[in-house]
Design an enzyme around this catalytic site. Structure first.
Site, mmCIF file in Angstrom:
data_model
loop_
_atom_site.group_PDB
_atom_site.id
_atom_site.type_symbol
_atom_site.label_atom_id
_atom_site.label_comp_id
_atom_site.label_asym_id
_atom_site.label_seq_id
_atom_site.Cartn_x
_atom_site.Cartn_y
_atom_site.Cartn_z
ATOM 1 N N CYS A 71 -7.999 46.423 30.466
ATOM 2 C CA CYS A 71 -8.111 47.878 29.525
ATOM 3 C C CYS A 71 -9.522 47.348 29.767
ATOM 4 O O CYS A 71 -10.449 46.729 29.314
ATOM 5 C CB CYS A 71 -7.983 47.308 28.070
ATOM 6 S SG CYS A 71 -6.006 47.255 28.066
ATOM 7 N N GLY A 98 -14.770 44.882 24.493
ATOM 8 C CA GLY A 98 -15.996 44.357 24.802
ATOM 9 C C GLY A 98 -15.460 42.901 25.371
ATOM 10 O O GLY A 98 -14.795 42.182 25.283
ATOM 11 N N GLY A 147 -17.418 39.691 25.374
ATOM 12 C CA GLY A 147 -17.586 38.836 24.162
ATOM 13 C C GLY A 147 -16.340 38.440 23.882
ATOM 14 O O GLY A 147 -15.671 36.938 23.788
ATOM 15 N N GLY A 148 -16.028 39.698 23.130
ATOM 16 C CA GLY A 148 -14.768 38.711 21.883
ATOM 17 C C GLY A 148 -13.507 38.389 23.305
ATOM 18 O O GLY A 148 -12.353 38.116 23.333
ATOM 19 N N ILE A 155 -22.367 34.193 20.367
ATOM 20 C CA ILE A 155 -22.698 34.684 21.145
ATOM 21 C C ILE A 155 -23.979 35.776 22.105
ATOM 22 O O ILE A 155 -22.937 36.996 22.203
ATOM 23 C CB ILE A 155 -21.771 34.357 22.000
ATOM 24 C CG1 ILE A 155 -20.744 32.791 21.832
ATOM 25 C CG2 ILE A 155 -21.382 34.426 23.395
ATOM 26 C CD1 ILE A 155 -19.316 32.704 22.047
ATOM 27 N N TYR A 185 -1.080 34.537 21.145
ATOM 28 C CA TYR A 185 -2.150 35.227 21.808
ATOM 29 C C TYR A 185 -3.043 35.050 20.640
ATOM 30 O O TYR A 185 -3.426 36.830 19.817
ATOM 31 C CB TYR A 185 -2.003 36.462 22.047
ATOM 32 C CG TYR A 185 -3.107 36.481 23.595
ATOM 33 C CD1 TYR A 185 -4.204 35.343 23.497
ATOM 34 C CD2 TYR A 185 -3.264 37.811 24.115
ATOM 35 C CE1 TYR A 185 -4.913 35.862 24.813
ATOM 36 C CE2 TYR A 185 -4.316 38.346 24.892
ATOM 37 C CZ TYR A 185 -5.335 36.636 24.959
ATOM 38 O OH TYR A 185 -6.524 37.426 25.785
ATOM 39 N N LEU A 186 -4.547 34.311 20.549
ATOM 40 C CA LEU A 186 -5.800 35.077 19.861
ATOM 41 C C LEU A 186 -5.984 36.590 20.175
ATOM 42 O O LEU A 186 -6.063 37.525 18.780
ATOM 43 C CB LEU A 186 -6.867 34.220 20.198
ATOM 44 C CG LEU A 186 -7.490 34.437 19.124
ATOM 45 C CD1 LEU A 186 -7.763 34.456 17.915
ATOM 46 C CD2 LEU A 186 -8.883 33.342 19.498
ATOM 47 N N TYR A 212 -4.373 38.994 21.249
ATOM 48 C CA TYR A 212 -3.974 40.287 20.193
ATOM 49 C C TYR A 212 -3.575 40.087 18.613
ATOM 50 O O TYR A 212 -2.126 39.172 18.031
ATOM 51 C CB TYR A 212 -2.667 40.173 20.372
ATOM 52 C CG TYR A 212 -2.200 40.572 22.102
ATOM 53 C CD1 TYR A 212 -2.837 41.193 23.033
ATOM 54 C CD2 TYR A 212 -1.719 39.572 22.584
ATOM 55 C CE1 TYR A 212 -3.455 41.771 23.900
ATOM 56 C CE2 TYR A 212 -1.632 40.491 24.588
ATOM 57 C CZ TYR A 212 -1.933 41.640 25.221
ATOM 58 O OH TYR A 212 -2.678 41.812 26.206
#
Length: 398
Positions: A45, A49, A51-52, A110, A340-341, A343
């Site tokens: 996608c 972003g 960073g995340g 970060i 999954y973090l 999601y």
């Protein structure tokens, strides 16, 4: 972070510095402008972003060859709770471990990541073979469950389930399963590999399209492979309302389970299940190497999605998603039922203010398994007052 988005590619060093506010599309665009033989193993996608994505793990179409995006982070710039600017050396290996898959926002701010670029052949091959239940989709999917995670790392073959109009039932619907692959190489080498491992799919040269890696990025993002790369720079995207959840599968779902799944999908108008094969490089990395623990033993991951347009329909579709998730419980990972973090799913548990470690285990072990305790220990050391917190942030261990 919107304005912190510069990207610096160093082809000679095979690396890049990427600021946290950049999108994956902007990163891929920058890499492609610098080289046609390097890429990066992150998601499909382009508006996500960086960073995340990196701080939660990050997987995509070449992760079976090269691991997660987080596995390919080699340095970072971060501001801690005391306002100090840290890099990998200054923060130490424990904190560096924690932010590569444990969710960086629990530990500080970060600002940029240094990533390792990975070699990509000049030509890759894409194919897509859609099959309905009338076209033997159920048997093909049964076979896919047994082989997709065992294929060589250079072949990514995922399946996507949805619904479509039935050709045999007037006005009716049926389940559609699309088998979509990316091979790091030419079609002439892909075809015998598929014949030896998944002959039942009956893949032919006319199913295959050779292209560059950056064109495959366009393809998996839903664009034409002939589209200008400038589309990857678009940051604004209009989304319909949706609900998503995730699961991990350790052994093939039996026929009885699949038939029940099909029936549930037919209750919805626009359900999507994206089933992502693991194996390859992912099975070679220890589950404690980073906080992301879903490695060896996983045959595929599931992302459940449902979309709708009217706010009046929200309750109906969320209820359906939760019923589907409940139905799948016997067929997915257990103790814990992993998630999954990236999601984010607040259904599995949330923090209430300064939630304790014991209370947060209800959701923490689902994302991180045994790594959750080490994450909480790092949190205790770098942010003991729990300044950086949200609904599912890591709490201090004590």
């Amino acid at each position: 972070m919107f304005f912190i988005r510069s990207i610096s590619i160093d082809i000679k060093d095979e690396s890049a510095w990427v600021q946290a506010g950049a999108t994956l599309g902007e990163l891929y665009y920058a890499i492609a402008n610098a080289s046609n033989v390097f890429g990066f193993p992150a998601g499909s996608c382009p508006t996500v972003g960086v960073g995340g994505h990196l701080s939660g793990g990050g997987f995509g179409t070449i992760f079976r060859k090269y691991g997660l995006a987080a596995d390919n982070v080699i340095d970072v710039h971060m501001v801690d709770v005391n306002g100090k600017i840290l890099n990998r050396t200054l923060m130490g290996e424990d904190l560096f471990w924690a932010i590569r898959g444990g969710g960086g926002s629990s530990f500080g701010v970060i600002t940029s990541w240094k990533i390792k670029l990975v070699p990509i052949p000049p030509i890759v091959t894409i194919f897509n073979v859609p099959k309905t239940l009338d076209q033997n989709a159920i048997n093909l999917f049964q076979k896919w469950q047994t082989i997709a995670h065992k294929l060589p790392g250079q072949l990514f073959l995922h399946s996507v389930m949805g619904v479509t109009n039935s050709s045999s039932i007037i006005g009716g619907k049926t389940v559609l399963v699309s088998f979509t692959g990316l091979y790091l190489g030419k079609a002439e080498n892909l075809l015998p590999l598929m014949q030896n491992n998944f002959a039942e799919l009956d893949l032919h040269p006319n199913n295959c399209t050779e292209m560059s890696w950056i064109q495959s990025v366009l393809y998996f993002a839903g664009y034409s492979i002939n589209e200008s790369l400038d589309v990857l720079l678009q940051r604004n995207q209009t989304f319909r309302s949706f609900k998503a959840k995730s699961d991990y599968v350790m052994e093939p779902i039996p026929m009885v389970g699949l038939k029940g799944l099909w029936n549930m999908l037919l209750e919805e108008d626009t359900p999507i299940l994206i089933l992502t094969p693991y194996g390859g490089r992912m099975s070679e990395i220890s589950e404690s190497e980073t906080p992301f623990p879903h490695r060896n033993g996983i045959i595929y991951g599931i992302q459940y999605l449902v979309y709708w347009d009217s706010n009046e329909e929200t309750t109906k579709h969320i209820d359906w998603m939760r019923r589907l998730y409940g139905y799948m419980a016997p067929y997915v990972s257990k103790c814990p039922r992993a998630a999954y973090l990236n999601y984010r799913d607040l259904d599995i548990g949330v923090n209430r203010g300064n939630t304790s470690y014991q209370e947060a285990k209800s959701w923490g072990f689902k994302y991180f398994k045994g790594n959750f305790e080490r994450l909480a220990q790092v949190k205790s050391e770098v942010d003991p007052s729990n300044f950086f917190r949200n609904e599912q942030s890591i709490p201090p261990l004590s």
